[in-house]
Design a protein around this motif. Structure first.
Motif, PDB file in Angstrom:
ATOM      1  N   LYS A   1      26.484  -4.365  13.178  1.00  0.00           N
ATOM      2  CA  LYS A   1      25.998  -3.069  12.698  1.00  0.00           C
ATOM      3  C   LYS A   1      26.705  -2.615  11.418  1.00  0.00           C
ATOM      4  O   LYS A   1      26.151  -1.817  10.654  1.00  0.00           O
ATOM      5  N   GLY A   2      27.920  -3.078  11.200  1.00  0.00           N
ATOM      6  CA  GLY A   2      28.655  -2.694  10.002  1.00  0.00           C
ATOM      7  C   GLY A   2      28.819  -1.192   9.882  1.00  0.00           C
ATOM      8  O   GLY A   2      29.058  -0.486  10.865  1.00  0.00           O
ATOM      9  N   ASN A   3      28.679  -0.694   8.652  1.00  0.00           N
ATOM     10  CA  ASN A   3      28.876   0.739   8.400  1.00  0.00           C
ATOM     11  C   ASN A   3      27.827   1.629   9.054  1.00  0.00           C
ATOM     12  O   ASN A   3      28.012   2.843   9.119  1.00  0.00           O
ATOM     13  N   PHE A   4      26.733   1.039   9.528  1.00  0.00           N
ATOM     14  CA  PHE A   4      25.715   1.837  10.207  1.00  0.00           C
ATOM     15  C   PHE A   4      26.194   2.277  11.590  1.00  0.00           C
ATOM     16  O   PHE A   4      25.554   3.104  12.240  1.00  0.00           O
ATOM     17  N   LEU A   5      27.330   1.743  12.039  1.00  0.00           N
ATOM     18  CA  LEU A   5      27.977   2.194  13.270  1.00  0.00           C
ATOM     19  C   LEU A   5      29.245   2.988  12.959  1.00  0.00           C
ATOM     20  O   LEU A   5      29.923   3.458  13.855  1.00  0.00           O
TER      21      LEU A   5
ATOM     22  N   ASN B   1      25.769   1.284   2.549  1.00  0.00           N
ATOM     23  CA  ASN B   1      25.941  -0.113   2.148  1.00  0.00           C
ATOM     24  C   ASN B   1      27.132  -0.329   1.221  1.00  0.00           C
ATOM     25  O   ASN B   1      27.352  -1.447   0.746  1.00  0.00           O
ATOM     26  N   LYS B   2      27.901   0.701   0.979  1.00  0.00           N
ATOM     27  CA  LYS B   2      29.110   0.547   0.175  1.00  0.00           C
ATOM     28  C   LYS B   2      30.192  -0.162   0.988  1.00  0.00           C
ATOM     29  O   LYS B   2      30.080  -0.294   2.211  1.00  0.00           O
ATOM     30  N   PRO B   3      31.263  -0.625   0.346  1.00  0.00           N
ATOM     31  CA  PRO B   3      32.388  -1.214   1.089  1.00  0.00           C
ATOM     32  C   PRO B   3      32.949  -0.227   2.107  1.00  0.00           C
ATOM     33  O   PRO B   3      32.812   0.998   1.951  1.00  0.00           O
ATOM     34  N   TYR B   4      33.613  -0.753   3.118  1.00  0.00           N
ATOM     35  CA  TYR B   4      34.067   0.070   4.249  1.00  0.00           C
ATOM     36  C   TYR B   4      34.782   1.341   3.814  1.00  0.00           C
ATOM     37  O   TYR B   4      34.442   2.441   4.269  1.00  0.00           O
TER      38      TYR B   4
ATOM     39  N   GLU C   1      46.516  -1.922   2.405  1.00  0.00           N
ATOM     40  CA  GLU C   1      47.476  -2.927   1.930  1.00  0.00           C
ATOM     41  C   GLU C   1      47.057  -4.325   2.380  1.00  0.00           C
ATOM     42  O   GLU C   1      47.196  -5.293   1.640  1.00  0.00           O
ATOM     43  N   ARG C   2      46.535  -4.413   3.597  1.00  0.00           N
ATOM     44  CA  ARG C   2      46.182  -5.719   4.158  1.00  0.00           C
ATOM     45  C   ARG C   2      44.904  -6.273   3.546  1.00  0.00           C
ATOM     46  O   ARG C   2      44.803  -7.460   3.234  1.00  0.00           O
ATOM     47  N   TYR C   3      43.878  -5.427   3.365  1.00  0.00           N
ATOM     48  CA  TYR C   3      42.558  -5.917   2.964  1.00  0.00           C
ATOM     49  C   TYR C   3      42.144  -5.552   1.550  1.00  0.00           C
ATOM     50  O   TYR C   3      41.162  -6.108   1.028  1.00  0.00           O
ATOM     51  N   GLY C   4      42.799  -4.591   0.938  1.00  0.00           N
ATOM     52  CA  GLY C   4      42.315  -4.117  -0.354  1.00  0.00           C
ATOM     53  C   GLY C   4      40.943  -3.488  -0.200  1.00  0.00           C
ATOM     54  O   GLY C   4      40.713  -2.682   0.701  1.00  0.00           O
ATOM     55  N   ASP C   5      40.009  -3.878  -1.088  1.00  0.00           N
ATOM     56  CA  ASP C   5      38.659  -3.300  -1.035  1.00  0.00           C
ATOM     57  C   ASP C   5      37.710  -4.090  -0.130  1.00  0.00           C
ATOM     58  O   ASP C   5      36.520  -3.771  -0.066  1.00  0.00           O
ATOM     59  N   ASN C   6      38.212  -5.102   0.560  1.00  0.00           N
ATOM     60  CA  ASN C   6      37.341  -5.983   1.348  1.00  0.00           C
ATOM     61  C   ASN C   6      37.535  -5.821   2.849  1.00  0.00           C
ATOM     62  O   ASN C   6      37.389  -6.779   3.610  1.00  0.00           O
ATOM     63  N   ALA C   7      37.836  -4.630   3.292  1.00  0.00           N
ATOM     64  CA  ALA C   7      38.082  -4.398   4.716  1.00  0.00           C
ATOM     65  C   ALA C   7      36.791  -4.488   5.515  1.00  0.00           C
ATOM     66  O   ALA C   7      35.754  -3.962   5.092  1.00  0.00           O
ATOM     67  N   PRO C   8      36.819  -5.123   6.682  1.00  0.00           N
ATOM     68  CA  PRO C   8      35.648  -5.144   7.562  1.00  0.00           C
ATOM     69  C   PRO C   8      35.537  -3.827   8.317  1.00  0.00           C
ATOM     70  O   PRO C   8      36.547  -3.173   8.614  1.00  0.00           O
ATOM     71  N   THR C   9      34.320  -3.449   8.644  1.00  0.00           N
ATOM     72  CA  THR C   9      34.119  -2.197   9.383  1.00  0.00           C
ATOM     73  C   THR C   9      34.762  -2.252  10.763  1.00  0.00           C
ATOM     74  O   THR C   9      35.045  -1.212  11.363  1.00  0.00           O
ATOM     75  N   SER C  10      35.030  -3.428  11.264  1.00  0.00           N
ATOM     76  CA  SER C  10      35.622  -3.573  12.599  1.00  0.00           C
ATOM     77  C   SER C  10      37.005  -2.944  12.719  1.00  0.00           C
ATOM     78  O   SER C  10      37.507  -2.734  13.828  1.00  0.00           O
ATOM     79  N   ILE C  11      37.641  -2.605  11.573  1.00  0.00           N
ATOM     80  CA  ILE C  11      38.949  -1.944  11.657  1.00  0.00           C
ATOM     81  C   ILE C  11      38.811  -0.443  11.941  1.00  0.00           C
ATOM     82  O   ILE C  11      39.818   0.232  12.198  1.00  0.00           O
ATOM     83  N   HIS C  12      37.606   0.083  11.904  1.00  0.00           N
ATOM     84  CA  HIS C  12      37.419   1.534  12.005  1.00  0.00           C
ATOM     85  C   HIS C  12      38.075   2.134  13.258  1.00  0.00           C
ATOM     86  O   HIS C  12      38.763   3.167  13.143  1.00  0.00           O
ATOM     87  N   PRO C  13      37.905   1.552  14.450  1.00  0.00           N
ATOM     88  CA  PRO C  13      38.560   2.144  15.618  1.00  0.00           C
ATOM     89  C   PRO C  13      40.078   1.965  15.627  1.00  0.00           C
ATOM     90  O   PRO C  13      40.761   2.574  16.458  1.00  0.00           O
ATOM     91  N   LEU C  14      40.604   1.147  14.712  1.00  0.00           N
ATOM     92  CA  LEU C  14      42.053   1.006  14.568  1.00  0.00           C
ATOM     93  C   LEU C  14      42.585   2.018  13.561  1.00  0.00           C
ATOM     94  O   LEU C  14      43.715   2.491  13.679  1.00  0.00           O
ATOM     95  N   VAL C  15      41.758   2.349  12.567  1.00  0.00           N
ATOM     96  CA  VAL C  15      42.124   3.400  11.618  1.00  0.00           C
ATOM     97  C   VAL C  15      42.057   4.761  12.302  1.00  0.00           C
ATOM     98  O   VAL C  15      43.021   5.532  12.297  1.00  0.00           O
ATOM     99  N   ARG C  16      40.906   5.058  12.880  1.00  0.00           N
ATOM    100  CA  ARG C  16      40.725   6.325  13.596  1.00  0.00           C
ATOM    101  C   ARG C  16      40.923   6.024  15.080  1.00  0.00           C
ATOM    102  O   ARG C  16      39.982   5.901  15.850  1.00  0.00           O
ATOM    103  N   SER C  17      42.169   5.922  15.463  1.00  0.00           N
ATOM    104  CA  SER C  17      42.575   5.309  16.720  1.00  0.00           C
ATOM    105  C   SER C  17      42.473   6.257  17.909  1.00  0.00           C
ATOM    106  O   SER C  17      42.344   7.479  17.760  1.00  0.00           O
TER     107      SER C  17
END
Length: 455
Positions: free
Chosen positions: A284-288, A328-331, A202-218
């Motif tokens: 590192k983006g999605n490679f991390l 290399n796809k979106p987050y 809801e917040r980012y749509g398709d443009n989410a940064p990978t940095s949210i990953h540890p907040l999604v999988r908390s």
């Protein structure tokens, strides 16, 4: 073959000392400490028929045992396969691996499990074992697993990367009360993850940064399911091994006041949780991006300390290749998983060279080799002992290197470790007494053996 590895610094069972090791066939015939070696003339006479390797200045270690990999064979071999990824393993000093069941098809029957062993017998350069998979409706098949020939049963609790989520309470009770061997679990709560994901979409749509990953999988998602697994294991006396710990809070679930051989509930973490933290997502983006997520610096430091003090028993990779295009796809579209088996040993040794850490080379060998052998009760591996299989690695502690996407052996051709400088290099890897890797050259026709277990 017959080999004599001379004048190495042998690192084994908590000690480092100068020694020579004699290999005869597939086993270690003799270990000769430097102070007990014979005269030069007698050594020459005794060495006839042996190939001599002068290991002066090199470290001699037992081969690493990686208890968690996803080599993608069968069904996903465009990402990686047993041939390519086991080749990368031996290049990095990993001589045995245990592969997960979320391939295509999922390894949910004993016949599909045997099919994977047949593939490995034809393709694997390293020794191998495969987990039997569990689902909500294959309980009878899972309970047929032979504990002497199979490393364990893999249970995805709360979250799954395939169609293997086990969330039926009756199935879990039967698995934890009747499993004939170790249960290894992936612990993340699916409901928490789903809620977090919806919020960030809801917040980012398709443009989410990978940095949210540890907040999604908390951290909350991890601890909720890890604690549930530990509670079930305590209730039923299960041999439970919780994989890829990623949080400081989970460490409290595990004991360090009893010998590993007597523990019923044990823990593993992965090298990337000790080397990276959430500050690294921007570069590192999605490679991390992996599951569970790499989390905070505090989590990283707590996990390092837990490895040192014995709350965490094993260090592994969760090696899981995807194609460069997929990463290399979106987050939200990019798959989770990374590649690291070629640098598990060297990356762990790098921690021991960091003077800010109390991480010794002896501790690295314990986490990578001794403890997997003890925990899984692997037959005659994981130690440098006379009569044990000669799974051995020579490391040059002064031969520096930089990891690049061009010098990895993975089929996918990339690693999240690219750019990392290493202080040391693997020079030789022996698998069952065969020199399968030497300074960039492989014994291409060699095939490893199926691991067996003293249970």
């Amino acid at each position: 073959m017959r080999y004599i590895i001379k004048n190495a610094t042998l690192v084994n069972e908590g000690k480092s000392f100068l020694a020579s090791v004699v290999i005869l066939g597939d086993t270690i015939e003799k270990i000769i400490p430097a102070d007990k070696q014979q005269t030069t003339d007698n050594r020459q006479q005794d060495s006839e028929g042996y190939e001599i390797i002068d290991a002066t200045g090199l470290l001699l270690l037992p081969g690493a045992i990686d208890d968690q990999v996803h080599f993608r064979d069968p069904g996903l071999t465009h990402k990686g396969d047993i041939a390519t990824e086991s080749r990368a393993a031996v290049a990095g000093g990993v001589t045995s691996f245990m592969d997960m069941p979320n391939t295509v098809p999922n390894t949910l029957t004993q016949q599909l499990l045997q099919d994977k062993y047949d593939i490995a017998a034809e393709k694997s350069m390293a020794n191998y074992s495969f987990y039997m998979g569990a689902s909500n409706d294959n309980i009878e098949e899972a309970l047929k697993t032979n504990p002497k020939e199979v490393c364990g049963i893999k249970v995805f609790m709360g979250s799954s990367t395939g169609n293997m989520l086990v969330n039926n309470s009756h199935t879990l009770q039967r698995l934890f009360s009747e499993a004939p061997c170790l249960i290894a679990t992936h612990c993340e709560d699916e409901d928490i993850i789903r809620r977090n994901m919806e919020m960030f979409k809801e917040r980012y749509g398709d443009n989410a940064p990978t940095s949210i990953h540890p907040l999604v999988r908390s951290a909350e998602a991890c601890y909720k399911t890890s604690s549930q697994a530990a509670e079930l294991a305590s209730k039923y006396g299960t041999q439970l091994h919780i994989l890829h710990l990623s949080t400081a809070k989970e460490v409290s679930l595990f004991r360090n006041d009893i010998p590993l051989k007597d523990k019923k509930i044990t823990a593993e973490t992965c090298l990337h949780y000790l080397l990276f933290d959430d500050r690294d997502y921007d570069r590192k983006g999605n490679f991390l991006k992996c599951n569970p997520a790499v989390k905070t610096e505090n989590d990283k430091l707590a996990l390092i300390q837990a490895c040192i003090d014995g709350h965490i028993d094993i260090l592994a990779t969760d090696h899981a290749p995807h194609t460069f295009e997929e990463k290399n796809k979106p987050y939200f579209s990019a798959p989770s998983g990374g590649t690291s088996i070629q640098h598990l040993l060297l990356g762990t040794l790098e921690l021991s060279f960091d003077r800010q850490q109390a991480f010794s080379i002896e501790k690295a060998v314990e986490l990578l080799s001794h403890n997997p052998a003890i925990l899984y009760k692997i037959d005659r591996r994981g130690f440098i002992r006379e009569g044990y299989f000669a799974d051995l690695v020579l490391v040059d502690p002064k031969k520096k290197q930089v990891i690049t996407n061009e010098n990895v052996h993975y089929k996918c051709g990339w690693t999240g470790y690219a750019g990392m400088e290493l202080s040391c290099s693997v020079t030789h890897t022996f698998v069952n007494g065969e020199l399968v890797y030497h300074d960039g050259t492989f014994k291409e026709d060699y095939r490893g053996k199926r691991l067996t277990f003293n249970r």
